[in-house]
Design a protein around this motif. Structure first.
Motif, PDB file in Angstrom:
ATOM      1  N   ASP A  56      36.703  42.889  46.402  1.00 25.78           N
ATOM      2  CA  ASP A  56      35.604  41.981  46.093  1.00 25.78           C
ATOM      3  C   ASP A  56      36.168  40.670  45.533  1.00 25.78           C
ATOM      4  O   ASP A  56      36.812  40.673  44.481  1.00 25.78           O
TER       5      ASP A  56
ATOM      6  N   VAL B 179      34.807  38.385  43.959  1.00 27.79           N
ATOM      7  CA  VAL B 179      34.299  38.107  42.600  1.00 27.79           C
ATOM      8  C   VAL B 179      35.184  38.784  41.562  1.00 27.79           C
ATOM      9  O   VAL B 179      35.541  38.194  40.534  1.00 27.79           O
ATOM     10  N   TYR B 180      35.559  40.012  41.831  1.00 26.49           N
ATOM     11  CA  TYR B 180      36.450  40.728  40.901  1.00 26.49           C
ATOM     12  C   TYR B 180      37.809  40.025  40.810  1.00 26.49           C
ATOM     13  O   TYR B 180      38.368  39.833  39.733  1.00 26.49           O
TER      14      TYR B 180
ATOM     15  N   ALA C  89      37.686  36.820  38.863  1.00 25.97           N
ATOM     16  CA  ALA C  89      37.516  37.072  37.432  1.00 25.97           C
ATOM     17  C   ALA C  89      38.827  37.543  36.813  1.00 25.97           C
ATOM     18  O   ALA C  89      39.187  37.143  35.696  1.00 25.97           O
ATOM     19  N   ASP C  90      39.553  38.381  37.549  1.00 25.02           N
ATOM     20  CA  ASP C  90      40.805  38.917  37.014  1.00 25.02           C
ATOM     21  C   ASP C  90      41.876  37.827  36.927  1.00 25.02           C
ATOM     22  O   ASP C  90      42.633  37.761  35.959  1.00 25.02           O
TER      23      ASP C  90
ATOM     24  N   PRO D 276      39.643  49.185  41.955  1.00 25.85           N
ATOM     25  CA  PRO D 276      38.732  48.102  41.573  1.00 25.85           C
ATOM     26  C   PRO D 276      38.201  48.152  40.141  1.00 25.85           C
ATOM     27  O   PRO D 276      37.773  47.127  39.617  1.00 25.85           O
TER      28      PRO D 276
ATOM     29  N   THR E 109      40.465  46.755  35.899  1.00 27.25           N
ATOM     30  CA  THR E 109      40.743  45.335  35.683  1.00 27.25           C
ATOM     31  C   THR E 109      41.681  45.179  34.487  1.00 27.25           C
ATOM     32  O   THR E 109      41.680  45.995  33.567  1.00 27.25           O
TER      33      THR E 109
END
Lengths: 430, 430
Positions: free
Chosen positions: B243, B245-246, B249-250, B348, B351
């Protein structure tokens, strides 16, 4: 040999940082090899080791290794093989496995434990080329599973005939097949940075002169290095049950290493102290390395009188010797009280050379009082660990709030959001 | 965020040696504290931390620790305690025991494994005072069994009101009872050399500014130190299953640390690369630490396109990242191919902040490519080993000849004689 009160004695600790000229020379050599590769390596080898080589000649050939076996007496090979088997056996007990902690919710945390990929072993030239040290450095790496172990030693190690055959045999017995005839700071540079002929390593171990030691300090960070050894030390803790002949012989076996070596006896018995003092004088007379041993005993040696057993142990712990011999009645009763020592030799038949050469434990030990926090060279020194973290969806939903609380307290909002975007996607809106 | 070919990317590696002026200042402070003790320590504390203290005021009192608990919200304490329990559990799995190999002939060799006696933990002042780092440094030492763990942190950590209560609570939760309000190079000197008020330690751990880092380098050898951390890094290995988005963010959770932090994505998917690039832009807009993260992403961030999975893994191994996330289908299938990484986050829901704060593994990790040869902070870092060698009379009679052969080859006659005097006494004349 002076006899003094235990609580009045302090060991001289030295750290060798090199002169500004030595530091400059090492810096230039490192930069030369880093930027010019083989060309600089060959130039410095001609300059410092008086060996005019082509790049193709740097690597020791299989034929040379075979030839070395012909030049070494069978009795030596037999002793070396038995020593190697003991060293291998001792280090195999230190192997460690990758582990994982697997939870019912699918979460897993653990450590992946792997050998380093490539390690370089430095072997000094001349009289300091010790086959035993080749075994002691190479076998722990081999047992750790390091797939590539490479040895470097100056072209001049064995004088005009090339590399000392005893060193080649020791390296071959330890499983090393990749060897280069290079030495000094230029060899350290080649191992750290790599050249056209020599791929770089991840760690450099092994002793060397001041230029080698300085070069290792400089490349630390690019590669790992072992600790930088100081002068060798022995401390003998003895009572009236001990034989002064044994004690004197053991003290002298340390003192003959070099003038800076320290040989110390700690005892509560004045009678033993005096007997050892005369015995040291007597044994010194016939030693081939008498001049060195005599200076070491005079400058660095001491017999320390302790008031009682507790003070004797306290003195030993305070000095944190590289080698400690327990020559007392019931020596195992003392073992638990020994806090700081590189290697502990227990009882009258465990004279230090047993450990230096043969029993299996490593002879590369913390010196200069660093046994307070350092360990003998061991398999761990050639392993690296990676943490593994596998969180399940359920675990993240359960723990996510706590993680965001901690991250937000530290002002790290993006850390909190990396969790938050996942919770939101799972329909859990914080 | 730039998108480039994986094989064209090289990470900038930096080592901070400090300016000559900084080195001079640190050297003077170290010598001041070493020779003058408390007097110098108090003088530097007044000068640099603007805190006028008496020696009796250096130690944090029990009352202050109790008071800190009143000032910290229960939600934080709850999260901290759960994190501490996980960290303790993970590190307890690493404990090691003394072992002995006992042979039928009475010979014994082994390793005595003991905790260090006294360890100092440096906690920086100001915004860099992270309760999570207190746990990560102190708990492995505590699990190792270190009997004395002492914390130092500048008097000014929490501004005018004194030391940050969150730091005090974290230290207390980690079992620390001895804390001093000192910081900078003078605190490192006090820990290394000791003063009238502060007994010396065997090892110093914990991050600090350039003065603290230089001071640690200087005292290394007198005490042990941990590694000197470089800027933080994350590398995300992702495929189309991930993803964006993940991933964004990470990457940003790393980039917000500081402008020098590196956030790297490696993928074979150009589509994913572009999706992550826009998502990073989007998420950046609302970040409180946007300026820092933006500069980190611009200067040090990159999206690397690999030709195939093998090149993606090879790139990751080459960069040896501090943090590695595997955001791919079947991530455990990739784990075995990862050679160099401080911590590996699998799947996933793992994180990076899960590991930074909570899961249990340590967040003090090798940076700057040193995961090739270094490991996360762990229990072993607070243990020391002593070898034990006990030879029986029978064993020495059996092996003595071999030991003498090896010693005499190395020109160490006194070593051979230490064996010989024993053989002679037993009537075995070599």
């Amino acid at each position: 040999m002076r006899i003094i009160k235990a609580n009045e004695f302090k060991l001289a600790r030295e750290v060798e940082y090199g002169t500004p000229e030595q530091n400059k020379a090492v810096h230039d050599i490192l930069e030369g090899v880093r930027t010019e590769g083989d060309a600089a390596l060959l130039r410095y080898t001609a300059q410092f080791d008086k060996a005019e080589l082509q790049a193709e000649q740097l690597r020791v050939t299989e034929q040379e290794i075979h030839a070395a076996y012909e030049r070494v007496e069978p009795k030596f090979i037999e002793a070396l093989r038995r020593a190697a088997a003991n060293i291998r056996g001792f280090h195999e007990r230190q192997r460690r496995n990758t582990w994982m902690d697997v939870q019912p919710d699918g979460t897993m945390v653990g450590q992946v434990i792997r050998p380093l990929r490539r390690v370089g072993l430095y072997v000094p030239g001349g009289k300091a080329a010790y086959p035993s040290s080749v075994l002691m450095n190479a076998i722990p790496a081999q047992v750790a599973g390091v797939p590539e172990i490479v040895m470097v030693t100056p072209a001049s190690t064995g004088g005009k005939e090339g590399i000392d055959p005893y060193i080649l045999v020791a390296a071959a017995e330890a499983g090393i097949r990749e060897m280069y005839r290079i030495g000094g700071a230029q060899a350290v540079a080649a191992l750290a940075y790599g050249t056209e002929s020599i791929p770089p390593v991840d760690k450099i171990v092994g002793p060397g002169n001041i230029y080698v030691a300085l070069a290792k300090r400089y490349v630390y960070g690019v590669v790992d290095i072992d600790s930088i050894a100081g002068p060798s030390e022995i401390l003998v803790l003895a009572d009236d049950s001990a034989d002064p002949v044994y004690i004197a012989a053991d003290l002298l076996s340390q003192a003959e290493h070099d003038e800076m070596a320290s040989a110390i006896l700690v005892t509560t018995s004045r009678q033993l102290a005096e007997a050892v003092r005369s015995e040291v004088e007597r044994q010194l007379e016939t030693l081939p390395r008498r001049a060195i041993a005599e200076q070491s005993i005079r400058d660095r040696g001491a017999i320390l009188l302790a008031e009682n057993d507790a003070e004797a142990v306290e003195t030993s712990n305070r000095l944190a010797p590289e080698h400690l011999e327990l020559l007392v009645e019931e020596p195992f009763g003392w073992l638990g009280r020994i806090e700081n020592a590189g290697a502990i030799f227990v009882g009258p038949y465990s004279t230090e050379p047993v450990g230096d050469y043969f029993a299996g434990p490593n002879h590369i030990l913390p010196t200069n009082g660093t046994a307070r926090f350092s360990s003998p060279l061991n398999v761990d020194d050639f392993l690296k660990k990676s943490s593994v973290i596998h969180y399940s969806k359920e675990a993240l939903l359960r723990d996510g709030e706590h993680i965001m609380t901690l991250a937000r307290h530290e002002g790290l909002e993006a850390h909190a959001r990396a969790v938050q975007v996942r919770l939101e996607k799972e329909g859990k809106r914080p």
